[in-house]
Motif scaffolding. Structure first.
Motif, PDB file in Angstrom:
ATOM      1  N   TYR A  76       0.834  -1.200   0.000  1.00  0.00           N
ATOM      2  CA  TYR A  76       0.000   0.000   0.000  1.00  0.00           C
ATOM      3  C   TYR A  76       0.868   1.249   0.000  1.00  0.00           C
ATOM      4  O   TYR A  76       2.016   1.235   0.424  1.00  0.00           O
ATOM      5  CB  TYR A  76      -0.982   0.008   1.179  1.00  0.00           C
ATOM      6  N   PRO A  86      -3.784   4.095  -9.715  1.00  0.00           N
ATOM      7  CA  PRO A  86      -2.344   3.963  -9.972  1.00  0.00           C
ATOM      8  C   PRO A  86      -1.835   5.013 -10.961  1.00  0.00           C
ATOM      9  O   PRO A  86      -2.466   5.264 -11.989  1.00  0.00           O
ATOM     10  CB  PRO A  86      -2.210   2.565 -10.579  1.00  0.00           C
ATOM     11  N   ASP A  90       3.404   4.017 -10.719  1.00  0.00           N
ATOM     12  CA  ASP A  90       2.900   2.869  -9.950  1.00  0.00           C
ATOM     13  C   ASP A  90       2.764   1.640 -10.847  1.00  0.00           C
ATOM     14  O   ASP A  90       3.133   0.534 -10.459  1.00  0.00           O
ATOM     15  CB  ASP A  90       1.528   3.175  -9.323  1.00  0.00           C
ATOM     16  N   ALA A  94       5.130  -1.856 -10.582  1.00  0.00           N
ATOM     17  CA  ALA A  94       4.372  -2.955  -9.959  1.00  0.00           C
ATOM     18  C   ALA A  94       4.950  -4.284 -10.444  1.00  0.00           C
ATOM     19  O   ALA A  94       4.453  -4.901 -11.373  1.00  0.00           O
ATOM     20  CB  ALA A  94       2.896  -2.836 -10.315  1.00  0.00           C
ATOM     21  N   HIS A 101      -2.473  -3.891  -4.938  1.00  0.00           N
ATOM     22  CA  HIS A 101      -1.879  -2.570  -4.728  1.00  0.00           C
ATOM     23  C   HIS A 101      -2.983  -1.682  -4.176  1.00  0.00           C
ATOM     24  O   HIS A 101      -3.962  -1.403  -4.859  1.00  0.00           O
ATOM     25  CB  HIS A 101      -1.301  -2.020  -6.033  1.00  0.00           C
TER      26      HIS A 101
END
Length: 132
Positions: A76, A86, A90, A94, A101
């Motif tokens: 998180y 996102p 992000d 990932a 997430h």
């Protein structure tokens, strides 16, 4: 689906507010989508636009979860000034497979928490249920 106990849900918001204006970050652990463990982490980048967790600290959390017979369910972080979705960064970063997430946004009048699965650059919203 992620099932997050209300006390952990509230702790995520408190962590995001405490670290404001920087991005807060951490790990959620448990089993079968049910979150039972919350690990606030330090944002080593100390930025309001991105986060980085210390690899040693991450490894320690994963090791502790395994010792408890649990797994990392989610990574998180907060978005102090943008929505709970996102960012391009992000999505690009990932890289941990099979985790959710979770993003806590402080951009509106009330904090908002949303979860996503991000795999191969594809973002899929994931439902959250708050329990207890």
């Amino acid at each position: 689906m992620l099932i997050i106990p209300k006390n952990i849900h509230d702790a995520l918001i408190v962590h995001a507010q405490r670290d404001f204006p920087l991005e807060a970050c951490g790990i959620l652990g448990g089993l079968n989508g049910l979150v039972s463990d919350h690990y606030p982490m330090a944002n080593s980048d100390r930025s309001n636009e991105h986060f980085m967790m210390e690899p040693k600290e991450q490894f320690s959390v994963v090791k502790e979860l395994r010792a408890k017979g649990k797994v990392m369910l989610a990574i998180y972080h907060s978005h102090p000034e943008t929505p709970a979705r996102p960012s391009e960064e992000d999505i690009r970063l990932a890289l941990t497979p099979d985790v959710s997430h979770v993003i806590i946004s402080l951009a509106g009048e009330t904090p908002e928490i949303k979860a996503y699965r991000i795999e191969g650059g594809i973002v899929t919203p994931e439902p959250i249920s708050i329990s207890g």
